[in-house]
Design a protein around this motif. Sequence first.
Motif, PDB file in Angstrom:
ATOM      1  N   SER A 119     -13.529 -81.269 -64.041  1.00 43.48           N
ATOM      2  CA  SER A 119     -13.585 -80.278 -65.118  1.00 43.48           C
ATOM      3  C   SER A 119     -13.006 -78.941 -64.668  1.00 43.48           C
ATOM      4  O   SER A 119     -12.338 -78.246 -65.464  1.00 43.48           O
ATOM      5  N   THR A 154     -12.698 -71.836 -70.410  1.00 48.06           N
ATOM      6  CA  THR A 154     -14.085 -72.058 -69.990  1.00 48.06           C
ATOM      7  C   THR A 154     -14.771 -73.076 -70.897  1.00 48.06           C
ATOM      8  O   THR A 154     -15.495 -73.959 -70.415  1.00 48.06           O
ATOM      9  N   ILE A 155     -14.555 -72.967 -72.212  1.00 44.57           N
ATOM     10  CA  ILE A 155     -15.138 -73.939 -73.141  1.00 44.57           C
ATOM     11  C   ILE A 155     -14.626 -75.344 -72.837  1.00 44.57           C
ATOM     12  O   ILE A 155     -15.401 -76.315 -72.790  1.00 44.57           O
ATOM     13  N   ILE A 156     -13.336 -75.473 -72.614  1.00 45.68           N
ATOM     14  CA  ILE A 156     -12.745 -76.787 -72.324  1.00 45.68           C
ATOM     15  C   ILE A 156     -13.296 -77.342 -71.019  1.00 45.68           C
ATOM     16  O   ILE A 156     -13.630 -78.539 -70.915  1.00 45.68           O
ATOM     17  N   THR A 213     -17.219 -78.346 -71.520  1.00 49.00           N
ATOM     18  CA  THR A 213     -17.413 -79.544 -72.350  1.00 49.00           C
ATOM     19  C   THR A 213     -16.760 -80.780 -71.747  1.00 49.00           C
ATOM     20  O   THR A 213     -17.166 -81.900 -72.072  1.00 49.00           O
ATOM     21  N   ASN A 214     -15.788 -80.597 -70.873  1.00 46.70           N
ATOM     22  CA  ASN A 214     -15.136 -81.753 -70.252  1.00 46.70           C
ATOM     23  C   ASN A 214     -16.071 -82.495 -69.297  1.00 46.70           C
ATOM     24  O   ASN A 214     -15.798 -83.641 -68.918  1.00 46.70           O
ATOM     25  N   GLY A 217     -16.374 -85.198 -74.548  1.00 45.86           N
ATOM     26  CA  GLY A 217     -16.338 -83.807 -74.121  1.00 45.86           C
ATOM     27  C   GLY A 217     -15.103 -83.033 -74.541  1.00 45.86           C
ATOM     28  O   GLY A 217     -15.218 -81.937 -75.115  1.00 45.86           O
ATOM     29  N   GLY A 228     -15.085 -79.722 -77.163  1.00 45.96           N
ATOM     30  CA  GLY A 228     -14.591 -78.387 -76.826  1.00 45.96           C
ATOM     31  C   GLY A 228     -13.349 -77.993 -77.592  1.00 45.96           C
ATOM     32  O   GLY A 228     -13.109 -76.798 -77.821  1.00 45.96           O
ATOM     33  N   SER A 246     -12.643 -74.408 -80.174  1.00 46.24           N
ATOM     34  CA  SER A 246     -11.554 -73.628 -79.579  1.00 46.24           C
ATOM     35  C   SER A 246     -10.389 -73.497 -80.553  1.00 46.24           C
ATOM     36  O   SER A 246      -9.803 -72.410 -80.700  1.00 46.24           O
TER      37      SER A 246
END
Length: 494
Positions: free
Chosen positions: A278, A302-304, A307-308, A314, A318, A322
């Motif tokens: 991630s 950061t969101i990606i 959630t990854n 995931g 994300g 986004s």
Amino acid sequence: MEEKREDKLNENRDENLTLNKRRWKDSGEFKIGLTIFIAGALLILFYQMVAHYSGFKNGLTSLIRIISPFIYGFVMAYLLSPVYNLIIKRLYPLLSKREKIKSKTALTISRVIASVVSILLLVGVVGGMVALVVPQLFESVSRISDTLPSAFNRFVAWVEKYTTNMGNQDLAAQIEEAVESLRKNVMTWVQDIILPGVGTLVQRVSTSVLLTLRRMLNMVLGLVACVYFLNGKERFKAQIHKMVLALANPKMSKELDDFVEYSNKTFGGFINGKVIDSLIIGVICFIAMTIFGWPYPILISTIIAVTNIIPFFGPFIGAVPSALIIATVSPWTAFWFLVMIVILQQLDGNVIGPAILGQSTGLSSFWVMFSIVVFGGLFGFPGMLLGVPVFAVIYYYLGRDINRKLEKKGRPYTTFEYEDYDKYAINKEELRIAEEKTGETAKETEAAVKTEAEEEPVKAEEETVKAEEAEEAVKKVTAATKEEQRGTMGNDDY
């Protein structure tokens, strides 16, 4: 002499009673009775849980809240354990070589330095992420709140212009009606929810502050517990191992050791690998967004990355918020961002993920999706995160037991042998060769052989222990009988 004779008879009687008890415990009736008792107790417990589910759930929630600092500490210690172990492994030989430092002192110094470095690393990583994300988050929220009304008006104007130029008046009327309904819903939401909520803002802020302070206190206690877990994990493990050896037979203790080792390998490999994977995905996303000049690169990356961590779903979880955030600036940019996420997901699923994670779980894509849906529905975000390794452990041991029972019955235990391709008019032998090349059949065979090989020493050790105990008991009984006979002969002569 009479008192000695009575003492001997009592000792003989006690030894015979002990031997009979041991034989009874080793008999099938005792095991069946114990199994029935445990099954009945579990059924009663299950019934009480179902009949009083709300009370049980509230009690469990209260218990988790009370021990949450230790849960936080255990999780942090588990994640920091590789760093802690590596520092001690490198530092202890350097300190122990010095003549003035004893081995125990060298180990103590190594533990202290490793603990300090591990905690500083954790605080640095979390603090760095907060320092990068929080300012960007406030800026993004303020910018979104400023641009959202104008973006919505532009969208409405575009819809009106598009519907005016449309030849289909019915469709245009439906689109205008949908937009007007959306406008009314937004206004109703603002008037009925947002504005009345301002009156209770102080109360909500106070409650949030108290909850934040409580969580901060739990995190501080969690850091303290983390240090204890890191420095005492060998002692904790030894105490648990002693307890298992004292309460279980050799076969059961060996099974528990194997279970803990396999679970640790599965969880550690999956969690550590997923975190590294991630982080790489987040860095690649940030670099790509910076090169293309897209908005909010730090926040979106950061969101990606966060959630990854959730397998399978995931990236999509994300990508949606986004894309919505980016769409407030430019809808076309949001579209190309989604295209980039699809490409990034393919790169992660086919190159980065397999290179880092390998076959840490041994699950197919279907079972990964199944475990995420089921455990996520039961336990929320923690279930989505840990459902895959938990189900991987269950899947492994269930498959191993099935293979063992099939092997005892003289039947093949590879799954391929039970697959039917007759309806497709396909030669199964050709598929067998391809299956053997992929290594799936070899993995199942290796697991079954390994299980059988592990059982043999345990069975031999267990049988040896039982034989030695029985032989010792017989020797004691024989010696006591002979001693009694000697005493009787002496009394008769006297």
